[in-house]
Design an enzyme around this catalytic site. Structure first.
Site, short mmCIF file in Angstrom:
data_model
loop_
_atom_site.label_atom_id
_atom_site.label_comp_id
_atom_site.label_asym_id
_atom_site.label_seq_id
_atom_site.Cartn_x
_atom_site.Cartn_y
_atom_site.Cartn_z
N GLU A 59 0.70 -1.22 -0.06
CA GLU A 59 -0.04 0.08 0.03
C GLU A 59 0.78 1.29 0.01
OE1 GLU A 59 -2.55 -3.25 1.92
OE2 GLU A 59 -0.37 -2.50 1.96
N ARG A 104 -0.39 5.00 6.72
CA ARG A 104 -0.92 5.83 5.43
C ARG A 104 -0.12 7.02 5.77
NH1 ARG A 104 -1.55 1.11 4.63
NH2 ARG A 104 -3.73 0.12 4.02
#
Length: 205
Positions: A59, A104
């Site tokens: 990711e 993130r």
């Protein structure tokens, strides 16, 4: 060799962290008036401002690598717009699994207006203490990226740290690109606490 000026800035960061954590514990009733001062000094002299975190998945590629990496994470006494900034790579609790943590990039904070590429979705404004996080890997679809495009806004209180260094392999490692302000604030912490050999020892292949 760490300069004297860097040490002073590092100690100032440690003192702020120690005082904030100790005060929070006092307000929660976890320590008494008498223990408050002792807790500040204990955290100041015994604790570190960073910890190692293993991140798996693609990711956050290419910054963290397709196979993940060992990350040096700066602890945050509290996550708010005065300490965490848009552009920072953060570690936060997984909204779908509180026992798990995600890495993130912080894309927006309270007060930002969010617009969708889907015309059927109405724009909205992030409320107080809300934030929007995104994966770096643009090749992934929103569901694969498992970010705010899938689970929506998250609470700033779910952020536990900021990633300041990444070791992808023993020969491929370096600082993580965060907001300019955070990188400046984190530089003394990185200079004092970074131990690449220790990170390599704990690296999973």
């Amino acid at each position: 060799m760490v300069s004297l000026g860097t040490w002073f800035r590092y100690i100032a960061h440690k003192l702020e962290y120690s005082a904030t954590i100790s005060w929070k514990n006092y307000k929660r009733g976890q320590i008494t008036d008498r223990e408050l001062g002792d807790a500040v000094w204990k955290n100041l002299f015994q604790g570190k401002l960073t910890y190692l975190h293993w991140n798996k998945g693609a990711e956050m590629a290419p910054r963290i690598g397709d196979q993940g990496g060992t990350l040096l994470v700066r602890k945050l006494p509290a996550a708010d717009p005065r300490r965490v900034f848009v552009g920072d790579v953060v570690v936060l609790k997984d909204p779908d699994n509180p026992d798990n943590y995600l890495v993130r990039r912080l894309a927006a904070v309270e007060g930002y207006e969010m617009l969708s590429t889907d015309e059927k979705d109405d724009p909205f404004v992030l409320e107080k203490d809300e934030c929007w996080v995104l994966a770096d890997n643009e090749a992934l679809k929103p569901k694969e990226a498992n970010d705010s495009r899938k689970f929506g806004p998250v609470s700033m209180t779910d952020i536990v740290g900021r990633v300041i260094y990444c070791l992808r392999t023993a020969v491929d490692h370096g600082p993580v690109q965060n907001s300019h302000y955070s990188m400046r604030k984190d530089s003394p912490v990185l200079e004092v606490e970074l131990d690449v050999d220790e990170m390599a020892k704990n690296h999973k292949t």
